[in-house]
Structures are given as C-alpha cells and as structure tokens.
Motif scaffolding. Structure first.
Motif, PDB file in Angstrom:
ATOM      1  N   LYS A   1       0.648  -1.242   0.066  1.00 60.06           N
ATOM      2  CA  LYS A   1       0.149  -0.198  -0.097  1.00 60.06           C
ATOM      3  C   LYS A   1       0.802   1.334   0.291  1.00 60.06           C
ATOM      4  O   LYS A   1       0.503   2.381  -0.606  1.00 60.06           O
ATOM      5  CB  LYS A   1      -1.109  -0.232   1.183  1.00 60.06           C
ATOM      6  N   ALA A   2       1.912   1.263   0.392  1.00 55.13           N
ATOM      7  CA  ALA A   2       2.757   2.296   0.622  1.00 55.13           C
ATOM      8  C   ALA A   2       4.306   2.233   0.834  1.00 55.13           C
ATOM      9  O   ALA A   2       4.680   1.126   1.360  1.00 55.13           O
ATOM     10  CB  ALA A   2       2.390   3.272   1.965  1.00 55.13           C
ATOM     11  N   VAL A   3       5.330   2.816   0.089  1.00 59.65           N
ATOM     12  CA  VAL A   3       6.655   2.781  -0.075  1.00 59.65           C
ATOM     13  C   VAL A   3       7.034   4.081   0.155  1.00 59.65           C
ATOM     14  O   VAL A   3       6.765   5.132  -0.330  1.00 59.65           O
ATOM     15  CB  VAL A   3       7.035   2.215  -1.414  1.00 59.65           C
ATOM     16  N   VAL A   4       8.303   3.945   0.998  1.00 61.90           N
ATOM     17  CA  VAL A   4       9.027   5.368   1.408  1.00 61.90           C
ATOM     18  C   VAL A   4      10.453   4.997   1.064  1.00 61.90           C
ATOM     19  O   VAL A   4      11.055   4.163   1.641  1.00 61.90           O
ATOM     20  CB  VAL A   4       8.818   5.852   2.935  1.00 61.90           C
ATOM     21  N   MET A   5      10.925   5.442   0.156  1.00 61.80           N
ATOM     22  CA  MET A   5      12.454   5.446  -0.398  1.00 61.80           C
ATOM     23  C   MET A   5      13.451   6.319   0.242  1.00 61.80           C
ATOM     24  O   MET A   5      13.132   7.634  -0.310  1.00 61.80           O
ATOM     25  CB  MET A   5      12.755   5.473  -1.851  1.00 61.80           C
ATOM     26  N   ILE A   6      14.128   6.120   1.020  1.00 62.18           N
ATOM     27  CA  ILE A   6      14.952   6.960   1.769  1.00 62.18           C
ATOM     28  C   ILE A   6      16.317   7.445   0.924  1.00 62.18           C
ATOM     29  O   ILE A   6      17.007   6.318   0.776  1.00 62.18           O
ATOM     30  CB  ILE A   6      15.315   6.559   3.230  1.00 62.18           C
ATOM     31  N   THR A   7      16.600   8.584   0.582  1.00 64.10           N
ATOM     32  CA  THR A   7      17.779   8.848  -0.077  1.00 64.10           C
ATOM     33  C   THR A   7      18.793   9.732   0.859  1.00 64.10           C
ATOM     34  O   THR A   7      18.962   9.067   1.833  1.00 64.10           O
ATOM     35  CB  THR A   7      17.400   9.512  -1.463  1.00 64.10           C
ATOM     36  N   SER A   8      18.847  10.766   0.364  1.00 68.31           N
ATOM     37  CA  SER A   8      19.995  11.651   1.492  1.00 68.31           C
ATOM     38  C   SER A   8      19.683  13.231   1.127  1.00 68.31           C
ATOM     39  O   SER A   8      19.387  13.633  -0.132  1.00 68.31           O
ATOM     40  CB  SER A   8      21.290  11.124   1.242  1.00 68.31           C
TER      41      SER A   8
ATOM     42  N   GLU B   1      17.375   8.980  -6.580  1.00 63.82           N
ATOM     43  CA  GLU B   1      16.220   9.750  -6.788  1.00 63.82           C
ATOM     44  C   GLU B   1      15.839   9.860  -8.499  1.00 63.82           C
ATOM     45  O   GLU B   1      14.474   9.703  -8.877  1.00 63.82           O
ATOM     46  CB  GLU B   1      16.569  11.292  -6.517  1.00 63.82           C
ATOM     47  N   LEU B   2      16.869   9.892  -9.509  1.00 64.69           N
ATOM     48  CA  LEU B   2      16.379   9.576 -10.758  1.00 64.69           C
ATOM     49  C   LEU B   2      15.890   8.599 -11.248  1.00 64.69           C
ATOM     50  O   LEU B   2      14.683   8.598 -12.079  1.00 64.69           O
ATOM     51  CB  LEU B   2      17.593  10.246 -11.475  1.00 64.69           C
TER      52      LEU B   2
ATOM     53  N   SER C   1       6.741   7.335  -2.406  1.00 65.75           N
ATOM     54  CA  SER C   1       7.230   8.874  -2.268  1.00 65.75           C
ATOM     55  C   SER C   1       8.979   8.712  -1.922  1.00 65.75           C
ATOM     56  O   SER C   1       9.332   7.400  -1.082  1.00 65.75           O
ATOM     57  CB  SER C   1       6.964   9.763  -1.477  1.00 65.75           C
ATOM     58  N   THR C   2       9.875   9.710  -2.069  1.00 69.56           N
ATOM     59  CA  THR C   2      11.007   9.496  -1.474  1.00 69.56           C
ATOM     60  C   THR C   2      11.185  10.608  -0.269  1.00 69.56           C
ATOM     61  O   THR C   2      10.413  11.727  -0.362  1.00 69.56           O
ATOM     62  CB  THR C   2      12.155   9.797  -2.672  1.00 69.56           C
ATOM     63  N   ALA C   3      12.179  10.423   0.595  1.00 75.42           N
ATOM     64  CA  ALA C   3      12.597  11.355   1.452  1.00 75.42           C
ATOM     65  C   ALA C   3      13.848  11.621   1.892  1.00 75.42           C
ATOM     66  O   ALA C   3      14.710  10.556   1.655  1.00 75.42           O
ATOM     67  CB  ALA C   3      12.033  10.604   2.856  1.00 75.42           C
ATOM     68  N   ARG C   4      14.202  12.595   2.002  1.00 75.78           N
ATOM     69  CA  ARG C   4      15.584  13.335   1.918  1.00 75.78           C
ATOM     70  C   ARG C   4      15.939  13.971   3.322  1.00 75.78           C
ATOM     71  O   ARG C   4      15.263  14.710   3.780  1.00 75.78           O
ATOM     72  CB  ARG C   4      15.865  14.230   0.868  1.00 75.78           C
ATOM     73  N   ALA C   5      16.964  13.193   4.034  1.00 73.85           N
ATOM     74  CA  ALA C   5      17.633  13.876   5.166  1.00 73.85           C
ATOM     75  C   ALA C   5      18.665  13.569   5.505  1.00 73.85           C
ATOM     76  O   ALA C   5      19.091  12.865   4.726  1.00 73.85           O
ATOM     77  CB  ALA C   5      16.489  13.349   6.337  1.00 73.85           C
ATOM     78  N   GLY C   6      19.482  14.273   6.577  1.00 80.07           N
ATOM     79  CA  GLY C   6      21.002  13.877   6.711  1.00 80.07           C
ATOM     80  C   GLY C   6      21.462  14.379   7.877  1.00 80.07           C
ATOM     81  O   GLY C   6      20.623  15.116   8.405  1.00 80.07           O
TER      82      GLY C   6
END
Length: 365
Positions: free
Chosen positions: A124-131, A164-165, A183-188
């Motif tokens: 149902k939901a996916v969060v792709m964590i990048t940076s 991300e691309l 969606s993607t999530a960006r944090a660092g």
C-alpha cells in the motif's frame, strides 16, 4: 500515533540493522507493527541493533539489495503492506574508497527495490529514503527545495542523486496507476544514541571521550542541519501513513525533505560545545589534513516547507534537546551501564512522543 495506521501491519525495512533502521524497527514494534528486516550482517561493534535484542519480534533476514533475484523472491514471500527502503552505503569516505560498491548499493540497490515492488500484492505504501546530499550543492545559504538540481561531487552524493532519478523514471513509467503509493524522503546529518559508525562527528567524539582522549576534528566550521534520529523517522512514518490513507493530495510520486528549523544549522564546533554541556571534559583538536583530497561540503541546508504544507510535519526538538537526547543515551551506555539498552531506547521514543503531543504535532494527535 500516526493515526494508528501501523498496528498489525506487515512492514519491511531494508537496512534494519543500521543506525536509522534499528531505531525505526523499535518504533514500529512499539506501534504494534509486524516488522520484517532485510540487511547484510555488516553491523558496527558495538551494534545498536544487537543491543536491542529483538529476538523473534523482528523477522530478520540476511540479504543483499544488489541481488535482484533474491530481493524479488523475498518481497514476494513477505508480501509487505509497507516498505521503508534504508539499505545503503552511508559513510562518505567509505564511498570514496569503494565507489563501485557505493553506486551498486545506493543506486542499483534502489533500482532492484523499485523493480521488485510488483511482487508485493498487498503493498500500500513505500518510502524510499535517499539523502540531503542528493542535491548539486553549491554551498549557498538558502535551503535546497525538492525541485532543485540533483547532483553530487563525490560518489556518495552522486549515488543518492542517481537513486532519485531512478525513482522518478520508475514512477512515471510504471507506478502512476499502481495499487500502492510511493514517495522519496531526503534527510541527513542525523545524530542520536546507538551510532558507532566511523567518520561521524558524534560517534568519533563519544569513543574518544569515553577513553578520556582528545578527538580529531577535520572541519570544525562545516555547517550542518543537525537533527535527532527520531525527527526524520517521524517524517518517514507520517509520510508512509499519509500515503496509505490516501487522504492528502500531492504525495504520490513526490520527494520530501525532512530537516530541522533553520536555527539548528550549526557548525561542528557548536555541536561539540553543546555536547560538552552533558559530557564532562570532552576535548578536541583540529586536523583538516586528515580528509586529504576527499572533501565534504562545508555548508548544506534544506528547505522543509513542502513537508509542512503537504504533510503538516514540523520538527519536534530544539538543538539543545537534540544534543541532550543524544549524549544522555551514550552516558547511559558508557557510564551508567544500564541493564537494558532497549528499555532506554524505547523510553526516549516515549519521551519524544510526549513532547510531540504537547507541541501538537499532526502525527501525534
């Protein structure tokens, strides 16, 4: 918490044995989720994950996101309802030394996850964590927004920009009408108890200070948006819950920054000074030559207005509270030797939740 979305749900975390992943697994168990974890056994020593002693509560599997066939079969077998993809090579200097491994894990590993999503029928939901380092950082004083240029001067940053691309391509090519939202999530620059990775400011300080040694600091004037590990995790969990409920518009296929308020952007020297308020006699000395040609950016800021307006998400802790949470965890580990690291970790999560309720954060109502 989080509209009680995760209770009883199957949640897969890739990279669950890492620093962020082990905190996320703890929180999800506290929320009543059925947690599945996929990770290589390349933990630090000590290891936060091992100290948490999950036993059979987390259904742990050893596996590599670079192995497409294995990953597809694993996702089909576990059939998760939520996926949080955190598995990554996360140390900048390690990625300099092993760039192929960095790109294979951070870029192609993410590609394999994306390609395997069709195998999870209940998803149902996916969060792709990048940076936050996925942006082409020109070190301006403004915070980067989600539609700013991606890039990266070093292998770690570039590998995250590639992820991300790849996400953008897959969403527009395959996921627009999928049965799940993503969606993607960006944090660092996340800090907190249980991080023992090398070449990170807080673990380097704590290791040296626990042995009553002076810590070597490469770039004391480098500025970062310091945040406690629970801050972006609250964003990831709220994003996942919002994608699941599909009640908020403009989330599917989007990227979101999760970071502290602008007044928490502090130089390394300020972070160390604040840490010294809670850890007596923490000495440090400057050695910029230690980095050599492997440079890191001196200034990096995020604009998190999109998370505020689309998700009603705000950070929860001040800079002082962030450091206090972090150093107190290590003091309990090194100095007080409490019997249960898991008990203390869950206690900090509860304290964080209590503050969120008091401060009326949307996910804590």
């Amino acid at each position: 918490m989080f509209d009680n979305v995760y209770a009883g749900k199957r949640v897969l975390i890739t990279g669950h044995t890492g620093f962020k992943g082990s905190w996320l697994a703890s929180w999800l168990l506290k929320l009543g989720a059925k947690v599945y974890g996929l990770s290589l056994d390349d933990q630090t020593e000590p290891s936060h994950f091992n100290l948490l002693n999950f036993g059979k509560e987390v259904k742990h599997s050893k596996g590599d996101v670079r192995d497409q066939a294995f990953l597809e079969n694993y996702i089909e077998e576990t059939n998760p309802e939520f996926i949080f993809h955190l598995a990554a090579k996360a140390i900048v200097r390690d990625c300099y030394e092993n760039p192929i491994d960095a790109f294979m894990t951070n870029s192609f590993g993410s590609l394999n996850v994306l390609h395997s999503l069709k195998r999870a029928e209940a998803l149902k939901a996916v969060v792709m964590i990048t940076s936050d380092k996925c942006y082409e950082n020109v070190e301006w004083e403004y915070g980067y927004k989600e539609d700013d240029q991606l890039g990266g001067k070093d292998p770690y940053s570039a590998s995250k920009a590639c992820a991300e691309l790849l996400f953008s391509s897959f969403f527009r090519s395959y996921f627009g009408k999928a049965g799940f939202h993503i969606s993607t999530a960006r944090a660092g620059n996340v800090i907190g108890g249980g991080d023992w990775a090398r070449d990170r400011i807080v673990p380097d300080c704590i290791r040296s200070w626990a042995e009553k040694k002076s810590v070597e600091i490469r770039s004391p004037l480098a500025t970062r948006p310091w945040q406690h590990v629970l801050e972006p995790l609250s964003g990831y969990l709220w994003l996942g819950a919002s994608l699941y409920q599909k009640e908020r518009e403009g989330l599917n296929g989007e990227a979101f920054n999760f970071g502290p308020s602008s007044d928490v952007n502090k130089p390394v020297s300020d972070l160390i000074g604040e840490m010294n308020k809670y850890w007596d006699d923490g000495k440090w000395h400057k050695n910029e030559s230690a980095m050599g040609a492997k440079k890191e950016a001196n200034l990096l800021k995020l604009c998190c207005d999109k998370a505020l307006h689309r998700l009603d998400w705000l950070p929860n802790l001040s800079f002082q509270e962030t450091v206090e949470f972090t150093v107190n965890w290590y003091k309990n580990y090194y100095l007080q030797k409490i019997s249960s690291i898991r008990e203390y970790t869950l206690g900090q999560i509860s304290s964080y939740e209590d503050l969120a309720k008091k401060r009326k954060r949307a996910w804590a109502k």
